[in-house]
Design an enzyme around this catalytic site. Sequence first.
Site, PDB file in Angstrom:
ATOM      1  N   GLN A  47      13.271  37.805  20.465  1.00 24.79           N
ATOM      2  CA  GLN A  47      13.313  37.484  19.024  1.00 24.79           C
ATOM      3  C   GLN A  47      14.621  37.991  18.402  1.00 24.79           C
ATOM      4  O   GLN A  47      15.268  37.295  17.627  1.00 24.79           O
ATOM      5  CB  GLN A  47      12.127  38.129  18.307  1.00 24.79           C
ATOM      6  CG  GLN A  47      10.767  37.570  18.718  1.00 24.79           C
ATOM      7  CD  GLN A  47       9.641  38.254  17.954  1.00 24.79           C
ATOM      8  OE1 GLN A  47       9.761  38.507  16.754  1.00 24.79           O
ATOM      9  NE2 GLN A  47       8.557  38.569  18.642  1.00 24.79           N
ATOM     10  N   CYS A  77      41.476  34.622  56.603  1.00 23.71           N
ATOM     11  CA  CYS A  77      42.673  35.044  55.887  1.00 23.71           C
ATOM     12  C   CYS A  77      43.162  36.394  56.427  1.00 23.71           C
ATOM     13  O   CYS A  77      43.650  36.437  57.536  1.00 23.71           O
ATOM     14  CB  CYS A  77      42.421  35.046  54.386  1.00 23.71           C
ATOM     15  SG  CYS A  77      43.937  34.733  53.462  1.00 23.71           S
ATOM     16  N   HIS A  88      40.371  29.542  53.508  1.00 23.86           N
ATOM     17  CA  HIS A  88      39.052  30.089  53.129  1.00 23.86           C
ATOM     18  C   HIS A  88      37.964  29.023  53.250  1.00 23.86           C
ATOM     19  O   HIS A  88      37.610  28.387  52.259  1.00 23.86           O
ATOM     20  CB  HIS A  88      39.094  30.609  51.687  1.00 23.86           C
ATOM     21  CG  HIS A  88      39.937  31.824  51.529  1.00 23.86           C
ATOM     22  ND1 HIS A  88      39.418  33.105  51.548  1.00 23.86           N
ATOM     23  CD2 HIS A  88      41.273  31.965  51.376  1.00 23.86           C
ATOM     24  CE1 HIS A  88      40.395  33.969  51.404  1.00 23.86           C
ATOM     25  NE2 HIS A  88      41.539  33.307  51.300  1.00 23.86           N
ATOM     26  N   GLU A 145      34.863  29.387  53.499  1.00 25.84           N
ATOM     27  CA  GLU A 145      33.638  29.740  52.754  1.00 25.84           C
ATOM     28  C   GLU A 145      33.584  29.049  51.385  1.00 25.84           C
ATOM     29  O   GLU A 145      32.509  28.821  50.840  1.00 25.84           O
ATOM     30  CB  GLU A 145      33.530  31.264  52.602  1.00 25.84           C
ATOM     31  CG  GLU A 145      34.494  31.957  51.632  1.00 25.84           C
ATOM     32  CD  GLU A 145      35.880  32.263  52.213  1.00 25.84           C
ATOM     33  OE1 GLU A 145      36.244  31.661  53.248  1.00 25.84           O
ATOM     34  OE2 GLU A 145      36.607  33.103  51.629  1.00 25.84           O
TER      35      GLU A 145
HETATM   36  N1  GLN Z   1      46.686  39.878  51.869  1.00 23.74           N
HETATM   37  C1  GLN Z   1      46.852  38.734  52.693  1.00 23.74           C
HETATM   38  C2  GLN Z   1      47.909  37.785  52.154  1.00 23.74           C
HETATM   39  O1  GLN Z   1      48.267  37.850  51.015  1.00 23.74           O
HETATM   40  C3  GLN Z   1      45.542  38.017  52.899  1.00 23.74           C
HETATM   41  C4  GLN Z   1      44.969  37.416  51.665  1.00 23.74           C
HETATM   42  C5  GLN Z   1      43.516  37.056  51.777  1.00 23.74           C
HETATM   43  O2  GLN Z   1      42.814  37.554  52.654  1.00 23.74           O
HETATM   44  N2  GLN Z   1      43.029  36.261  50.868  1.00 23.74           N
HETATM   45  O3  GLN Z   1      48.389  36.937  52.876  1.00 23.74           O
END
Ligand code: GLN
Length: 535
Positions: free
Chosen positions: A193, A382, A508, A510
Amino acid sequence: MAKYVFVTGGVTSSLGKGIIAASLAKLLQARGFRVTIQKFDPYLNIDPGTLNPYEHGECFVTEDGAETDLDLGHYERFLNISTTQANNVTTGRIYQTVINKERKGDYLGKTVQVVPHITNEIKRRVQLLGIGNEYDIIITELGGTVGDIESLPYLEALRQLRWELGSDNCIVVHLTLIPYLSAAKELKTKPTQHSVKELLKTGIQPDILVCRSERPITQSIRRKIALFCNVEMGAVIQAIDAETIYDVPMLMLEENLDRIALAKLRLLEKRDPELSKWKSFLQKHKNPKSEITIGLVGKYNELQDAYKSIYEAFIHAGASNECKVKVEPIHSEAVTPENAAEHLSHLDGILVAPGFGERGIDGKLHTAQYARENGVPYFGICLGMQCAVIEYARNVLKLDDAHSTEMAPDTQFPVIAMMDEQKEITNMGGTMRLGSYPCTLKRKTVIQQAYRSLKINERHRHRYEFNNQYLERFEKAGMRASGFNPATNLVESVEVKDHPWFVGVQFHPELKSTVEEPHPLFVDFVKAAKAKKGK
Ligand code: GLN
């Protein structure tokens, strides 16, 4: 003309506004509407790219290279669509636009103010996605909680927009909390509320109330909320704690959230929602036939949100393999050569996470070595790929102290080095190699078999890269580059020969896994981990 749904939040943060917004969007999409979602964040950073993951969880990167809020990840995973820069706007970006215009002289002679200049810029940004007539419905999630000082300009913009577009074209869903007081054995409606009163003070009457609660909300409580908050009885919706976020669209369907929204927007229901893929995913997710444990080695493990998309990608890939994937967070700072087996020997697969900077690097290198030497499926993303490369250089190529110039600028063997295009850059925000780039895969590699394709596109966020001067030496010794950027020849993936599954990717994956399209690399990695466990 597109219709607009705003989702605001009250009482407390962390009620799951993003999931409710994504669930509503999913249901509307399943009914045949073209839907997108955007998020407005009330902080002053231009984007979350410069925020530490501890502050704000994962930074989600879009196809067009925007560094955005992790809620965009939910939107993409639920809707199976791509979002863009336009789907995430911060107060910082709004002010930056207005101040740049002021310097250019666009407002010459006028006093530049929050109302109307900031609110106009908010309204412009809200409607940006509507311009190309690509969407029937645009859902806008307003970050923060009603009553916050920083949310005020957004609520004022929303009030004006509603007045301009008409309440049939612009509705407000307010998410609140109905706490259960165990001492009183009662659900309490007062915070809701108060929260609606706070919203009313800004001139906004919510159309639909979604009430988070641990327990079912009875009819009499719904009536009370409806009466005191001035909403229709049928528009008081319960959002009970769910077993998984992927149940929420089904729970909202039972509560008719989509039908109520459509009625308020004066849109016909078109068709029953088509959710067969979603249901089949849920069915598999909830009835796994096997179980594996994957170690997620990273340095932000205290906060699961820091690796949100990785956790979700494992849920999608697990369902696709009819396998429960237990993800065990392992702190990279804790892993040493002496205790590596203690931390890692029970695992069916190991993923070394993305990251930045020196902290926790040694543990990631020991982890990569352990996985390589012991035949444990290894997935490096990465920084996780870069660590696999550094480890291989040190222990197989015998390049003592090989490193990345990120951690050791003066290393004798810079097997990972800053990309040339990065060398002149001084600003930190939005300057990495960001967004989607094509990658060509080599035939008869693990990665090419996983994708069943020779050309892929994946998203990036990095400054450092495999140093091609060392490529020949690596390949001779058994670590091969399996994916390249066709224009620049940058190495995008590596793998180790004579190992059940050892893949490192500079991009990436993911970020592109969705419920309806689990990511092929995650699916293949889970399959390899299942096979290892079977042995
Ligand atoms: N630090 C690393 C780079 O800049 C990996 C970056 C990351 O894992 N997103 O290349």
